[in-house]
Design a protein around this motif. Structure first.
Motif, mmCIF file in Angstrom:
data_model
loop_
_atom_site.group_PDB
_atom_site.id
_atom_site.type_symbol
_atom_site.label_atom_id
_atom_site.label_comp_id
_atom_site.label_asym_id
_atom_site.label_seq_id
_atom_site.Cartn_x
_atom_site.Cartn_y
_atom_site.Cartn_z
ATOM 1 N N THR A 71 0.826 -1.208 0.000
ATOM 2 C CA THR A 71 0.000 0.000 0.000
ATOM 3 C C THR A 71 0.860 1.259 0.000
ATOM 4 O O THR A 71 0.330 2.362 -0.118
ATOM 5 N N SER A 108 7.708 9.914 -9.373
ATOM 6 C CA SER A 108 6.645 9.470 -8.469
ATOM 7 C C SER A 108 5.582 8.679 -9.218
ATOM 8 O O SER A 108 5.150 7.610 -8.754
ATOM 9 N N ASN A 164 4.868 4.698 -8.562
ATOM 10 C CA ASN A 164 3.549 4.225 -8.122
ATOM 11 C C ASN A 164 2.954 3.248 -9.135
ATOM 12 O O ASN A 164 2.321 2.250 -8.752
ATOM 13 N N ASP A 193 1.928 -0.586 -8.406
ATOM 14 C CA ASP A 193 0.587 -1.095 -8.737
ATOM 15 C C ASP A 193 0.689 -2.365 -9.576
ATOM 16 O O ASP A 193 -0.013 -3.362 -9.311
ATOM 17 N N ARG A 215 2.948 4.228 -1.220
ATOM 18 C CA ARG A 215 2.977 4.992 -2.463
ATOM 19 C C ARG A 215 3.703 6.308 -2.230
ATOM 20 O O ARG A 215 3.850 6.771 -1.095
#
Length: 451
Positions: free
Chosen positions: A203, A218, A222, A226, A205
Motif C-alpha cells: 500500500t 513518483s 507508483n 501497482d 505509495r
C-alpha cells in the motif's frame, strides 16, 4: 576502497568549490593589496629620499662641511637610514654594521652615472627599499627605508585571508549538506516506500506532489508498485486456487490410501508395498499443498505476541518424534520472544522436516540472542551443502524461491521457501551454509524478537 555516498560527495564538492573560490579571491586580494602597499611605500620612500638629498646637498655646499653632522641633521625617524658616498668613502650617522655592503653594485653604478635608482633589498633578513640620488660627481646619497612593518602587516593579512578561506569552505560544506538534505528528501521518500514494499506492504505509495521536478519519478514508481502488487496478487490467488482445488482430490486419495493401508495384511507383498508408497506420497503431497497455501498467505503482516520459543521448539521436536534435548538455549538468552507463533512454529517444523528427510536428521536446535535479534539455528548431520549446489540452495532458501531441493527436486524447496518468507515477514532473513564438522546449518534471524 569504499565509495562515498551521494550526500558526502555533493557536500565535498560544495566545500572544495567554496575553498577554491575563496582561495582564488584571497590570492587576488592579497596580491593587489601587496602591490598597492608596496607601490605606495616606494613612492613615499622616494619623496622622502629626494627631500633628504636636497638637505644634504645644501649642507655639503657649505665651506668645509661636517658630513657626519649634515647626516645627523636629517629627520629620518626610525624607519629610514641615510648613507653618503663621497670621494670613494662611505659616511653614516652611526657605525657601519654592514649597511654599505648591502648596497647593490648595479645601483651604485647608476648613481655614479648620474641616474637616480630604486631597488628592494633585504638587510639583515629584513625587507627594505633602497633609494639612490646623485648629488654631484663622485657624490651619491642613499637612503634605506625599512619595510618590516609592511611585511608584518602583509603576514597578518595573509593569515586573515586564509582563515576567511577556511571559514568559506566550511560554510560551503554546510550549504552543501543542507542543500543535499533537502534535495535528496524525495529520494529518501522513495527509499522508505521501497523498504515498506520489500517488507510486504504494497500500500506504500509516493505522493505525486512530493516535488514538481520529480512528478514523473513518483508516477512511474507508483505505477510500478501497482503492477507489482497486481501481479503478486494474481500469483497468490492462482496458487491459492490451485491448492484449494487439489485438496478435494487429495482428501479422496488419502481416504483411499488409508483404506488400502488398513487392509495391507490382506494383500500380497508387492501390493502392500505399493499401497504403503502411495499412502506416503499422498501424505507428502498434502504437506506440499499446505505449504503452497501458506505461501499464498505469507504476504500478510506478522501477528506478534509474546511466545516461549524454547517451549515451542520442544513441542515441534516432539511432534516429529525427536528428543527435547536437541533444543539448546544460549546462556543469558530470554526465551520469550515477540513473534507470530504460527509462523515461527512452521519455521521450526519445516526445518526439522528438511533435516530428517534430506540431512540425516537434526543434531541441534539452538536459540540465541544477538542484540535485539532472535536467532534460530538448525543443524543436520548430512553431507552438508555440496559446492556445486550451493547457489541453487541459497537461491531457493534465502531468496524464498521454490528451486530444486538439494536431494533432487523432490519438493523440499517449498518448505524452505516458506521458512524464508516467514522470516522476511518478521523483517528478518534466512541463511544456509556448512556446519562445522560436517552437515548443513540453517539460520533464521528475527529482529526485535526479544522482550
Amino acid at each position: 576502497m569504499r565509495r562515498l555516498g551521494l550526500r558526502a560527495r555533493v557536500t565535498a564538492g560544495f566545500a572544495v568549490g567554496a575553498l577554491l573560490l575563496a582561495a582564488s579571491m584571497a590570492l587576488v586580494s592579497y596580491e593587489l593589496t601587496r602591490r598597492s602597499l608596496l607601490d605606495e611605500r616606494e613612492r613615499t620612500a622616494l619623496r622622502a629620499a629626494y627631500f633628504d638629498a636636497a638637505v644634504v646637498r645644501t649642507g655639503l655646499d657649505a665651506e668645509a662641511p661636517d658630513v657626519a653632522e649634515v647626516l645627523r641633521s636629517l629627520d629620518t625617524g626610525g624607519n629610514r637610514r641615510p648613507l653618503l658616498y663621497r670621494d670613494d668613502q662611505w659616511y653614516l650617522r652611526t657605525a657601519d654594521d654592514g649597511l654599505t655592503a648591502a648596497v647593490p653594485a648595479e645601483l651604485q653604478r647608476l648613481v655614479r652615472d648620474g641616474k637616480p635608482a630604486v631597488q628592494r633589498v633585504r638587510i639583515d633578513g629584513q625587507p627594505a627599499v633602497l633609494v639612490g640620488v646623485p648629488l654631484a660627481e663622485a657624490v651619491g646619497y642613499y637612503e634605506v627605508t625599512s619595510l618590516r612593518e609592511l611585511e608584518e602587516t602583509l603576514q597578518v593579512l595573509a593569515l586573515a585571508l586564509t582563515a576567511v578561506a577556511i571559514v568559506v569552505a566550511g560554510s560551503g560544506a554546510a550549504v552543501g549538506w543542507y542543500a543535499t538534505r533537502h534535495s535528496l528528501r524525495p529520494l529518501t521518500a522513495v527509499a522508505d516506500a521501497a523498504e515498506k514494499i520489500a517488507a510486504g506492504s504494497f500500500t506504500a505509495r509516493l505522493a505525486p506532489t512530493t516535488d514538481p521536478d520529480l512528478t514523473r519519478l513518483s508516477t512511474s514508481f507508483n505505477h510500478m508498485v501497482d503492477q507489482l502488487a497486481r501481479r503478486i496478487e494474481r500469483d497468490r490467488r492462482f496458487a491459492a486456487d490451485v491448492s484449494h482445488e487439489l485438496r478435494s482430490p487429495l482428501q479422496t486419495l488419502s481416504a483411499a490410501a488409508s483404506v488400502l493401508a488398513n487392509r495391507r495384511e490382506h494383500l500380497d507383498e508387492r501390493t502392500a508395498l505399493a499401497a504403503g508408497l502411495v499412502a506416503d506420497e499422498v501424505a507428502r503431497f498434502q504437506q506440499l499443498v499446505n505449504d503452497l497455501i501458506e505461501l499464498a498467505r505469507s504476504d500478510r503482516p506478522a501477528d506478534r505476541a509474546p511466545v516461549d520459543v524454547a517451549a515451542l521448539a520442544r513441542e515441534a521436536c516432539r511432534s516429529r518424534s525427536l528428543p527435547d534435548s536437541l533444543v539448546r538455549v544460549a546462556p543469558g538468552t530470554a526465551t520469550t520472544w515477540s513473534v507470530d507463533r504460527r509462523r515461527v512454529e512452521q519455521i521450526l517444523v519445516n526445518l526439522l522436516d528438511n533435516a530428517v528427510r534430506y540431512g540425516g536428521g537434526p543434531v541441534a536446535v539452538r536459540l540465541a540472542r544477538r542484540g535485539g535479534t532472535g536467532v534460530v539455528e538448525v543443524d543436520d548431520e548430512g553431507p552438508g551443502v555440496p559446492v556445486a549446489e550451493r547457489e541453487a540452495v541459497f537461491d531457493r532458501f534465502v531468496r524464498a524461491r521454490a528451486a530444486h531441493a538439494r536431494a533432487g527436486g523432490d519438493g523440499s524447496g517449498l518448505g524452505l521457501a516458506l521458512v524464508a518468507q516467514h522470516a522476511a515477514t518478521h523483517g528478518g532473513r534466512a541463511e544456509v551454509g556448512d556446519r562445522p564438522g560436517g552437515g548443513a546449518r540453517f539460520r533464521v534471524e528475527l529482529p526485535e524478537a526479544l522482550r
